[in-house]
Design a protein around this motif. Structure first.
Motif, mmCIF file in Angstrom:
data_model
loop_
_atom_site.group_PDB
_atom_site.id
_atom_site.type_symbol
_atom_site.label_atom_id
_atom_site.label_comp_id
_atom_site.label_asym_id
_atom_site.label_seq_id
_atom_site.Cartn_x
_atom_site.Cartn_y
_atom_site.Cartn_z
ATOM 1 N N ALA A 200 64.194 18.825 47.578
ATOM 2 C CA ALA A 200 63.631 19.665 48.553
ATOM 3 C C ALA A 200 64.087 20.985 48.705
ATOM 4 O O ALA A 200 63.413 22.000 49.050
ATOM 5 C CB ALA A 200 63.877 18.704 50.093
ATOM 6 N N LEU A 201 65.428 21.179 48.390
ATOM 7 C CA LEU A 201 66.025 22.444 48.416
ATOM 8 C C LEU A 201 65.187 23.377 47.404
ATOM 9 O O LEU A 201 65.068 24.618 47.497
ATOM 10 C CB LEU A 201 67.414 22.573 48.144
ATOM 11 C CG LEU A 201 68.234 21.951 49.280
ATOM 12 C CD1 LEU A 201 69.938 21.781 48.769
ATOM 13 C CD2 LEU A 201 68.036 23.006 50.341
ATOM 14 N N GLY A 202 64.820 22.679 46.039
ATOM 15 C CA GLY A 202 64.132 23.323 44.862
ATOM 16 C C GLY A 202 62.836 24.101 45.676
ATOM 17 O O GLY A 202 62.263 25.153 45.340
ATOM 18 N N VAL A 203 61.858 22.902 46.450
ATOM 19 C CA VAL A 203 60.760 23.459 46.882
ATOM 20 C C VAL A 203 60.934 24.617 47.846
ATOM 21 O O VAL A 203 60.309 25.509 47.798
ATOM 22 C CB VAL A 203 59.956 21.961 47.550
ATOM 23 C CG1 VAL A 203 58.694 22.553 48.300
ATOM 24 C CG2 VAL A 203 59.785 21.198 46.304
ATOM 25 N N ALA A 204 61.847 24.323 48.801
ATOM 26 C CA ALA A 204 61.905 25.231 49.828
ATOM 27 C C ALA A 204 62.385 26.664 49.095
ATOM 28 O O ALA A 204 62.082 27.838 49.575
ATOM 29 C CB ALA A 204 63.207 24.674 50.621
ATOM 30 N N SER A 205 63.190 26.717 48.014
ATOM 31 C CA SER A 205 63.397 27.920 47.260
ATOM 32 C C SER A 205 62.285 28.682 46.810
ATOM 33 O O SER A 205 62.013 29.940 46.925
ATOM 34 C CB SER A 205 64.668 27.745 46.250
ATOM 35 O OG SER A 205 64.901 28.863 45.363
ATOM 36 N N VAL A 206 61.381 27.914 46.137
ATOM 37 C CA VAL A 206 60.108 28.416 45.673
ATOM 38 C C VAL A 206 59.175 29.005 46.907
ATOM 39 O O VAL A 206 58.847 30.187 46.879
ATOM 40 C CB VAL A 206 59.233 27.405 44.890
ATOM 41 C CG1 VAL A 206 58.046 28.105 44.632
ATOM 42 C CG2 VAL A 206 59.992 26.964 43.932
ATOM 43 N N ILE A 207 59.189 28.241 47.883
ATOM 44 C CA ILE A 207 58.344 28.596 49.211
ATOM 45 C C ILE A 207 59.142 30.110 49.640
ATOM 46 O O ILE A 207 58.345 30.974 49.924
ATOM 47 C CB ILE A 207 58.154 27.524 50.137
ATOM 48 C CG1 ILE A 207 57.395 26.481 49.518
ATOM 49 C CG2 ILE A 207 57.785 28.288 51.452
ATOM 50 C CD1 ILE A 207 57.270 25.241 50.730
ATOM 51 N N GLY A 208 60.306 30.043 49.697
ATOM 52 C CA GLY A 208 61.006 31.277 50.226
ATOM 53 C C GLY A 208 60.696 32.447 49.442
ATOM 54 O O GLY A 208 60.844 33.508 49.800
ATOM 55 N N GLY A 209 60.863 32.071 48.232
ATOM 56 C CA GLY A 209 60.700 33.213 47.167
ATOM 57 C C GLY A 209 59.361 34.005 47.255
ATOM 58 O O GLY A 209 59.248 35.059 47.262
#
Length: 259
Positions: free
Chosen positions: A18-27
């Motif tokens: 979930a943190l990985g997906v959130a990182s991509v979306i945030g970037g």
């Protein structure tokens, strides 16, 4: 058997993914915001995706992508394929170490990109100099990692094998190779990154196809979306290939405890 498999199976870390997906979306969100604040100098994700679609539909993107991918894979396989056995020889036999280590350390101080003009003069402007430079970049990283892996094998294990009567071949096959595998896989992952960095630079100097050539031509016409397409494609390809190596690492070193 079922009990054993249940003990060795790792639980899925949903928070990690979930943190990985959130990182991509945030970037992507930060990229979009920066493009809104600088619309004349920075294309947004939508513009880049639209340009990628155009290049894909006319077949341009596939041609450049396949050209770069072939060069990277060929150079990476040649360089790493030579580096691993030579690294084992350097680590296991001191005469080989004395012969090869000075040359390895010498060429490590020379950036492979600095050899591109020399390769072009000696080998022409075809595929050979590009693959040669990529092979050298992957070779230098992989041979040092393999060599260091052999040196870091626990000497207690080697001595125990000899006390039990194992030959050097058995010790090498059963102790040295498995213990060195984590170092080798790290070297392969780093060598892959070096291969991608080198191929783009080689294509900037002398190429008619490739992602680096595509980006250079787009620079002439100030075509920023196309440049971003090349950057994103290289990053995605490198990420996918790195995940493949990481999966292979987890399979080959399944005996190793991990956090």
């Amino acid at each position: 058997m079922a009990a054993r498999s249940s003990r060795t199976r790792r639980p899925v870390n949903y928070w990690y993914h979930a943190l990985g997906v959130a990182s991509v979306i945030g970037g992507l969100g930060l990229w979009w915001l920066a493009s809104v604040l600088n619309p004349t100098t920075l294309p947004g994700p939508v513009d880049v995706a639209a340009r990628a679609g155009e290049l894909f539909l006319d077949g341009t993107l596939q041609e450049h992508l396949l050209a770069s991918l072939q060069r990277v894979l060929l150079g990476f396989v040649i360089g790493s394929g030579l580096a691993i056995p030579l690294g084992f020889l350097m680590g296991w036999y001191k005469p080989f170490r004395a012969i090869l280590e000075p040359w390895t350390q010498f060429f490590r101080t020379i950036p492979p990109l600095a050899l591109i003009p020399l390769m072009i003069v000696l080998l022409g402007i075809g595929e050979v100099p590009k693959v040669a430079v990529i092979s050298l970049a992957a070779f230098l990283v992989s041979i040092v990692a393999t060599f260091q892996g052999v040196l870091n094998v626990d000497k207690t294990l080697i001595n125990a094998g000899r006390v039990l009567g194992a030959s050097d071949l058995v010790i090498f096959r059963s102790i040295v190779i498995p213990a060195s595998t984590p170092f080798i896989m790290v070297g392969l992952r780093q060598g892959l990154g070096s291969a991608w960095a080198t191929v783009v630079a080689a294509e900037l100097i002398a190429a008619q196809l490739g992602l680096g050539f595509m980006m250079q031509r787009a620079q002439i016409y100030y075509d920023l979306p196309t440049i971003f397409v090349g950057v994103v494609i290289i990053g995605l390809l490198g990420l996918v290939m790195d995940r493949v190596l990481l999966w292979a690492d987890s399979v080959l070193t399944s005996w190793q405890e991990r956090r």
